[in-house]
Write a protein that holds these residues in place. Structure first.
Motif, short mmCIF file in Angstrom:
data_model
loop_
_atom_site.label_atom_id
_atom_site.label_comp_id
_atom_site.label_asym_id
_atom_site.label_seq_id
_atom_site.Cartn_x
_atom_site.Cartn_y
_atom_site.Cartn_z
N ASP A 1 -57.27 29.87 -40.27
CA ASP A 1 -57.50 28.57 -40.91
C ASP A 1 -58.88 28.53 -41.56
N ARG A 2 -59.88 29.05 -40.86
CA ARG A 2 -61.22 29.07 -41.43
C ARG A 2 -61.27 29.90 -42.70
N LYS A 3 -60.63 31.07 -42.66
CA LYS A 3 -60.61 31.94 -43.84
C LYS A 3 -59.96 31.22 -45.01
N CYS A 4 -58.85 30.54 -44.75
CA CYS A 4 -58.15 29.82 -45.81
C CYS A 4 -59.03 28.71 -46.37
N ARG A 5 -59.68 27.96 -45.50
CA ARG A 5 -60.54 26.86 -45.94
C ARG A 5 -61.70 27.39 -46.78
N ASP A 6 -62.32 28.50 -46.30
CA ASP A 6 -63.45 29.06 -47.04
C ASP A 6 -63.02 29.53 -48.41
N SER A 7 -61.87 30.19 -48.49
CA SER A 7 -61.41 30.68 -49.79
C SER A 7 -61.08 29.51 -50.72
N LYS A 8 -60.52 28.43 -50.18
CA LYS A 8 -60.24 27.25 -51.00
C LYS A 8 -61.53 26.62 -51.51
N ARG A 9 -62.53 26.56 -50.65
CA ARG A 9 -63.82 26.00 -51.07
C ARG A 9 -64.43 26.83 -52.20
N LYS A 10 -64.38 28.15 -52.03
CA LYS A 10 -64.95 29.01 -53.06
C LYS A 10 -64.22 28.83 -54.38
N LYS A 11 -62.89 28.74 -54.31
CA LYS A 11 -62.10 28.55 -55.52
C LYS A 11 -62.44 27.22 -56.19
N SER A 12 -62.56 26.17 -55.38
CA SER A 12 -62.86 24.86 -55.96
C SER A 12 -64.26 24.84 -56.56
N LYS A 13 -65.22 25.52 -55.93
CA LYS A 13 -66.56 25.59 -56.48
C LYS A 13 -66.55 26.33 -57.81
N LYS A 14 -65.78 27.43 -57.86
CA LYS A 14 -65.70 28.19 -59.11
C LYS A 14 -65.09 27.32 -60.20
N ARG A 15 -64.08 26.55 -59.87
CA ARG A 15 -63.45 25.69 -60.86
C ARG A 15 -64.43 24.64 -61.38
N LYS A 16 -65.18 24.03 -60.44
CA LYS A 16 -66.15 23.02 -60.84
C LYS A 16 -67.19 23.60 -61.77
N HIS A 17 -67.70 24.79 -61.40
CA HIS A 17 -68.73 25.41 -62.22
C HIS A 17 -68.17 25.78 -63.59
N SER A 18 -66.96 26.28 -63.62
CA SER A 18 -66.39 26.67 -64.91
C SER A 18 -66.12 25.44 -65.77
N LYS A 19 -65.72 24.33 -65.18
CA LYS A 19 -65.51 23.09 -65.94
C LYS A 19 -66.83 22.59 -66.51
N ARG A 20 -67.89 22.63 -65.72
CA ARG A 20 -69.19 22.17 -66.19
C ARG A 20 -69.67 23.03 -67.34
N ARG A 21 -69.54 24.32 -67.16
CA ARG A 21 -70.00 25.24 -68.19
C ARG A 21 -69.22 25.03 -69.49
N SER A 22 -67.91 24.92 -69.37
CA SER A 22 -67.10 24.76 -70.58
C SER A 22 -67.40 23.43 -71.26
N SER A 23 -67.59 22.37 -70.48
CA SER A 23 -67.88 21.07 -71.09
C SER A 23 -69.28 21.07 -71.67
N ASP A 24 -70.25 21.71 -71.01
CA ASP A 24 -71.61 21.77 -71.53
C ASP A 24 -71.66 22.58 -72.81
N SER A 25 -71.00 23.70 -72.81
CA SER A 25 -71.05 24.58 -73.99
C SER A 25 -70.35 23.94 -75.17
N SER A 26 -69.23 23.28 -74.93
CA SER A 26 -68.51 22.67 -76.04
C SER A 26 -69.27 21.47 -76.58
N SER A 27 -69.85 20.68 -75.71
CA SER A 27 -70.55 19.49 -76.18
C SER A 27 -71.86 19.86 -76.87
N SER A 28 -72.55 20.88 -76.39
CA SER A 28 -73.82 21.25 -76.99
C SER A 28 -73.61 21.96 -78.31
N SER A 29 -72.60 22.75 -78.44
CA SER A 29 -72.40 23.51 -79.66
C SER A 29 -71.75 22.66 -80.74
#
Length: 152
Positions: free
Chosen positions: A88-116
């Motif tokens: 359960d811990r392994k599953c939770r940790d992997s889900k957290r990592k995935k969600s963090k990666k998604r958040k970071h990728s969304k921020r980056r894509s929105s920042d890059s598109s809005s700035s450019s």
């Protein structure tokens, strides 16, 4: 011809076979029925005895488990529980990592598109449009609160 389809020899053999076979008398039949009934009762008694022994064994096992207490768990279940917790811990940790990666990728894509694509004035306009779309929702909430909070 007398109309019978069998020869006199066949009739003689038939009568002889009927005399040699033993037919039960009423007394013999009653005796045989009593013996069969006794056998059935013995079988039922044996099955009842086995069932009573089995129930006694189950009751003893149940009493042992209940006497150990409510929070008692065997070593096997403890191992299983630890393994489940680890997975359960392994599953939770992997889900957290995935969600963090998604958040970071969304921020980056929105920042890059809005700035450019847009300038600072465009950003201000988009912010205003976002905030204006939110205002009616807030106003609706306040209106509904006002209705319910009025004293009668």
């Amino acid at each position: 011809m007398d109309g019978s389809f069998h020869s006199p020899e066949w009739h003689a053999a038939r009568l002889a076979s009927l005399k040699t076979t033993h037919t039960l008398t009423w007394e013999e039949y009653k005796q045989k029925q009593k013996e069969e009934e006794l056998k059935k009762q013995e079988v039922e008694a044996d099955t009842d005895k086995l069932m009573r022994e089995y129930r006694a064994q189950l009751d003893a096992e149940r009493a042992m488990k209940l006497s150990k207490g409510r929070n008692y768990s065997s070593d096997i279940s403890r191992k299983d529980r630890k393994e489940r917790e680890l997975t359960d811990r392994k599953c939770r940790d992997s889900k957290r990592k995935k969600s963090k990666k998604r958040k970071h990728s969304k921020r980056r894509s929105s920042d890059s598109s809005s700035s450019s694509e847009s300038s600072s004035s465009d950003k201000d306009e988009s912010r205003k449009s976002r905030s204006s779309s939110k205002r009616p929702k807030r106003e609706r909430k306040h209106k509904s609160r006002g209705r319910h909070s009025k004293p009668k």
